[in-house]
Write a protein that holds these residues in place. Structure first.
Motif, PDB file in Angstrom:
ATOM      1  N   THR A  66      36.867  11.055 -32.238  1.00 17.95           N
ATOM      2  CA  THR A  66      36.311   9.784 -32.713  1.00 17.95           C
ATOM      3  C   THR A  66      37.172   9.192 -33.821  1.00 17.95           C
ATOM      4  N   TYR A 228      27.416   9.638 -21.823  1.00 11.45           N
ATOM      5  CA  TYR A 228      27.940   8.291 -21.539  1.00 11.45           C
ATOM      6  C   TYR A 228      28.628   8.263 -20.183  1.00 11.45           C
ATOM      7  N   ARG A 232      27.920   6.069 -16.961  1.00 11.02           N
ATOM      8  CA  ARG A 232      29.018   5.213 -16.488  1.00 11.02           C
ATOM      9  C   ARG A 232      29.362   5.530 -15.034  1.00 11.02           C
ATOM     10  N   LYS A 254      27.202   9.532 -26.900  1.00  6.76           N
ATOM     11  CA  LYS A 254      27.829   8.259 -27.273  1.00  6.76           C
ATOM     12  C   LYS A 254      27.171   7.161 -26.455  1.00  6.76           C
ATOM     13  N   ASP A 255      27.014   6.004 -27.064  1.00  9.82           N
ATOM     14  CA  ASP A 255      26.219   4.955 -26.451  1.00  9.82           C
ATOM     15  C   ASP A 255      27.105   3.930 -25.755  1.00  9.82           C
ATOM     16  N   MET A 256      26.487   3.175 -24.850  1.00  9.77           N
ATOM     17  CA  MET A 256      27.180   2.187 -24.032  1.00  9.77           C
ATOM     18  C   MET A 256      26.856   0.785 -24.530  1.00  9.77           C
ATOM     19  N   ASP A 257      27.897   0.013 -24.803  1.00 12.69           N
ATOM     20  CA  ASP A 257      27.704  -1.357 -25.256  1.00 12.69           C
ATOM     21  C   ASP A 257      26.904  -2.138 -24.208  1.00 12.69           C
ATOM     22  N   ASN A 264      32.110   1.681 -26.104  1.00  3.52           N
ATOM     23  CA  ASN A 264      31.085   2.454 -26.807  1.00  3.52           C
ATOM     24  C   ASN A 264      30.516   1.638 -27.951  1.00  3.52           C
ATOM     25  N   THR A 265      29.374   2.085 -28.437  1.00  9.94           N
ATOM     26  CA  THR A 265      28.783   1.507 -29.636  1.00  9.94           C
ATOM     27  C   THR A 265      28.000   2.592 -30.358  1.00  9.94           C
ATOM     28  N   GLN A 293      32.565   8.587 -30.360  1.00 11.32           N
ATOM     29  CA  GLN A 293      32.750   7.170 -30.087  1.00 11.32           C
ATOM     30  C   GLN A 293      34.241   6.929 -29.901  1.00 11.32           C
ATOM     31  N   GLU A 294      34.619   6.454 -28.727  1.00 10.29           N
ATOM     32  CA  GLU A 294      36.031   6.306 -28.403  1.00 10.29           C
ATOM     33  C   GLU A 294      36.616   4.982 -28.873  1.00 10.29           C
ATOM     34  N   SER A 309      25.404   6.423 -36.626  1.00  6.42           N
ATOM     35  CA  SER A 309      25.053   7.224 -35.451  1.00  6.42           C
ATOM     36  C   SER A 309      24.374   8.525 -35.855  1.00  6.42           C
TER      37      SER A 309
END
Length: 318
Positions: A66, A228, A232, A254-257, A264-265, A293-294, A309
């Motif tokens: 990250t 994630y 995805r 990790k979350d998805m925008d 990520n978000t 988070q990438e 986060s």
């Protein structure tokens, strides 16, 4: 994804197979099947090997990839900021025998973590040479480093495109994972495999991921579920937890925008229903969770992001 691959190429860590970075049968019988017994045995093996890593999920971890843009420039400063953000566990990436962990040898990294009241229960390591040649020297080098740091899980983070083109290729990979898993077990460590979305590509009526789950021994190869990449890839992680209970000992959270699924978000700000997923933690068998988070929004400070986060995971999900 392309940025991650490019970054690894720049580091010189992309090799012929794996690089650093990062089954669909339900049984309702009351009798314990052979597959269920293997899963139980795998959990028991992991419990035995779980020295540095508590099963207490309140110890929230972070995958240090990250912070890859900052970490090599100021390892000590970044580690201090990670601890200040609340994290108690870190997952490493990028180790090499010559360069260590961003210039620190395994002993020095362990001392740095201890001075900040951190552990490292898992590390992502390059298995490319081993997969390409079958020579176990690379695996032994990885094991030696992980043991010094105090890790429990040695994690395979990625499969190169050149080694995953068919169902038979995945079966060959699974065979090598079993062999590496046996070496890890002998060292009181546990091998794990981290997914992206490409593993869900279909080969007839199966997928690469299903082949890995079927062909690897649960007592030798555990799974690190990148939640994630499950979403995805159009998959329901909870469905996999139900089909393979106890197999997913680690999670990447990790979350998805909401507007751009390829981005990520911060956890809790995106489209993934983490409350529902965390409600099934027991079924998964998860013992360690790592925020990752990438990519960050242009206006977002990375340390503000990881703190946000952490707060959501700690205060809302756990």
């Amino acid at each position: 994804m392309n940025k991650r691959r490019s970054f690894l190429q720049q580091l010189g860590l992309l090799s012929a197979g794996f690089v650093i970075a990062p089954s669909l049968v339900s049984c309702n019988s009351q009798e314990q099947t052979a597959e269920e017994k293997s899963t139980t045995d795998a959990a028991a093996t992991t419990d035995t090997a779980d020295t540095a890593a508590s099963t207490n999920l309140s110890q929230v971890g972070i995958q240090l990839y990250t912070l890859r843009e900052l970490l090599p420039k100021d390892v000590k400063g970044v580690i201090v900021r990670v601890a200040q953000a609340g994290y108690q566990d870190v997952e490493t990436y990028g180790y090499s025998k010559d360069g260590g962990y961003w210039g620190l040898d395994p002993k020095a990294l362990k001392e740095l973590l201890q001075s900040n009241k951190l552990i490292s229960s898992s590390g992502h390591y390059d298995f490319g040479q081993y997969i390409a040649t079958g020579n176990t020297d690379q695996v032994k080098t990885i094991i030696d480093a992980g043991k010094i740091v105090g890790q429990t899980y040695i994690t395979v983070p990625y499969l190169g495109e050149e080694v995953r083109g068919s169902a038979d290729a995945y079966k060959a990979i699974a065979e090598k994972l079993n062999k590496a898993g046996e070496l890890c077990k002998q060292a009181n460590l546990q091998l794990a495999y981290h997914n992206h979305d490409f593993e869900f590509k279909k080969f007839g009526d199966t997928t690469g991921y299903d082949i890995l789950l079927k062909e690897t021994d649960p007592s030798l190869v555990s799974m690190e579920a990148d939640l994630y990449w499950f979403v995805r890839g159009g998959q329901d992680p909870v469905a996999y937890f139900k089909q393979h209970p106890g197999r997913f000992v680690m999670w990447h959270v990790k979350d998805m925008d909401k507007n751009s699924p390829n981005l990520n978000t911060e956890i809790g700000s995106g489209s993934i229903d983490y409350k529902q997923i965390f409600s099934q933690a027991g079924l998964s068998g998860v013992k360690r969770i790592f925020v990752e988070q990438e990519n960050f929004a242009a206006s977002m400070d990375p340390f503000q992001s990881i703190t946000q986060s952490y707060g959501y995971v700690k205060n809302t999900l756990l």
